[in-house]
Design an enzyme around this catalytic site. Structure first.
Site, PDB file in Angstrom:
ATOM      1  CG  ASP A  52      -6.658  -0.456   3.314  1.00 55.96           C
ATOM      2  OD1 ASP A  52      -6.966  -1.345   4.126  1.00 55.96           O
ATOM      3  OD2 ASP A  52      -6.082  -0.683   2.234  1.00 55.96           O
ATOM      4  CE1 TYR A 113     -13.510   0.122  -2.327  1.00 53.01           C
ATOM      5  CE2 TYR A 113     -14.264  -1.857  -3.457  1.00 53.01           C
ATOM      6  CZ  TYR A 113     -13.878  -1.208  -2.298  1.00 53.01           C
ATOM      7  OH  TYR A 113     -13.875  -1.896  -1.111  1.00 53.01           O
TER       8      TYR A 113
END
Length: 247
Positions: A52, A113
């Site tokens: 994003d 992540y």
């Protein structure tokens, strides 16, 4: 056609995310511009994770097909030179030839992540767009213990964006560890795939535990509620990094 696997890093602060969008500055758009300048081909680059706006990467993976079978180091060095000319915050770390059936997205078996929190009274002057600054003291141990309630296969409806397009909210979370190092708190997450805003939702809900507003049982209850309204605050994208993709 020759398929190349690219490993790259980028500072996502000034990009509108990975995915190419008309009139917006995106990672994909910048890379495809450099690829066109290098090869003369209008090509689409495919990625392991469409990050994003504001999200960073230290180990993003993508693939692209060239007509010519360039030496991998030539592709790396040429694209990096062009990206620098374009003043992009993107670097190609490695390039390698891969079989035609390799797909950066669908061949991936694990995605890693990292979410970074700066936990101190003073705001950041240098890395404001690369961490989530939380001035209130956080109990990292309580956060870690609560996080284990989320590990495993669950319906993560509570922790996904209302705009998530995934067909199923069920995911298997293999790792969610919280470690404190000095003034920073690191959240490490690993799964085959994640839902939209899932890790940022985890980070925001774990913050509630860290400041003492929630208990581990509150977090578990939010999970089982399968209700987006039960999620804590969604953490900002600035602290999130895609660090590794396994194949």
């Amino acid at each position: 056609m020759s398929r190349f696997k690219l490993t790259l890093e980028y500072d996502g602060s000034n990009y509108a995310g990975w995915q190419r969008q008309a009139k917006l500055h995106t990672i994909q758009g910048a890379l495809e511009q450099a690829i066109f300048r290098f090869s003369g081909q209008q090509l689409t680059i495919t990625t392991a994770g469409r990050t994003d706006a504001g999200v960073h990467a230290t180990g993003q993976v993508a693939h692209v097909d060239f007509i010519k079978n360039w030496p991998p180091h030539t592709v790396r060095d040429a694209l990096n030179a062009l990206l620098r000319q374009q003043s992009e915050a993107i670097s190609i770390l490695n390039v390698e030839n891969v079989p035609d059936d390799f797909d950066a997205r669908f061949s991936a078996i694990k995605r890693h992540y990292l979410f970074k929190i700066l936990n101190r009274r003073s705001p950041p002057a240098l890395n404001a767009k690369r961490v989530w600054w939380i001035p209130k003291p956080l109990n990292a141990q309580a956060m870690h213990e609560a996080a284990q309630k989320l590990v495993g296969q669950h319906d993560f409806t509570t922790f996904r964006s209302a705009h998530c397009q995934a067909k199923s909210p069920i995911r298997t979370l293999e790792r969610l560890d919280i470690q404190k190092e000095g003034e920073e708190i690191f959240i490490y997450a690993k799964a085959r795939s994640f839902l939209h805003h899932q890790i940022r939702s985890f980070a925001g809900s774990l913050m509630e535990v860290g400041i003492g507003r929630w208990t581990a049982q509150d977090l578990e209850a939010a999970l089982h509620a399968k209700d987006r309204k039960r999620c804590g605050v969604v953490a900002p994208p600035s602290g999130l990094y895609l660090t590794k993709v396994e194949y």
